[in-house]
Design a protein around this motif. Structure first.
Motif, short mmCIF file in Angstrom:
data_model
loop_
_atom_site.label_atom_id
_atom_site.label_comp_id
_atom_site.label_asym_id
_atom_site.label_seq_id
_atom_site.Cartn_x
_atom_site.Cartn_y
_atom_site.Cartn_z
N SER A 17 0.82 -1.21 0.00
CA SER A 17 0.00 0.00 0.00
C SER A 17 0.86 1.25 0.00
CB SER A 17 -0.90 0.03 1.25
OG SER A 17 -1.78 -1.07 1.28
N ARG A 66 -9.54 -1.29 -5.05
CA ARG A 66 -8.16 -1.28 -4.52
C ARG A 66 -7.74 0.12 -4.10
NH1 ARG A 66 -4.00 -2.32 -7.68
NH2 ARG A 66 -4.98 -1.66 -9.63
N GLN A 81 -5.60 6.59 -1.44
CA GLN A 81 -5.09 5.41 -0.75
C GLN A 81 -5.04 4.27 -1.75
OE1 GLN A 81 -3.99 4.97 2.47
NE2 GLN A 81 -3.45 2.88 1.84
N ASP A 83 -4.17 0.39 -2.26
CA ASP A 83 -3.94 -0.91 -1.64
C ASP A 83 -3.86 -2.00 -2.70
OD1 ASP A 83 -6.33 0.17 0.80
OD2 ASP A 83 -4.15 0.20 0.99
#
Length: 116
Positions: A17, A66, A81, A83
């Motif tokens: 991440s 994601r 963000q 991930d």
């Protein structure tokens, strides 16, 4: 005028991440939509995600589930963000602001590299 400064990014392993930040300054009250775009070497810049004044969110199909776009109005900052990163997410990521008057502003870009 709107100024955009990106931070974050860097190097991650596949499955990892990272988080990007985009801090806006200047005539921020004129901003209608905040976007994230990316450009991989030898490829065209592509849309990744957006969030508008009303909170409506859109994602590129390949990052949906994601990546998460969010904003902190108190800090005039938008986040991405990321991930479950994949090597194909490797690119320079750009923040873009679309103003109510139809103007467009870009950040300087932040490098994201995902190793397999």
């Amino acid at each position: 005028q709107v100024q955009l400064v990106e931070s974050g990014g860097g190097l991650a392993q596949a499955g990892g991440s990272l988080r990007l930040s985009c801090a806006a300054s200047g005539m921020i009250f004129r901003i209608n939509v905040m976007n994230w775009y990316r450009q991989a070497p030898g490829k065209q810049r592509e849309f990744v995600a957006s969030i508008d004044r009303g909170g409506s969110i859109n994602y590129l199909a390949s990052v949906k589930g994601r990546f998460t776009i969010s904003r902190d109005n108190a800090k005039n900052t938008v986040y991405l963000q990321m991930d479950s990163l994949k090597p194909e997410d490797t690119a320079t990521y750009y923040c873009k602001a679309d103003s109510l008057g139809g103007n467009t502003y870009w950040g300087q870009g932040a490098q994201v590299t995902v190793s397999s």
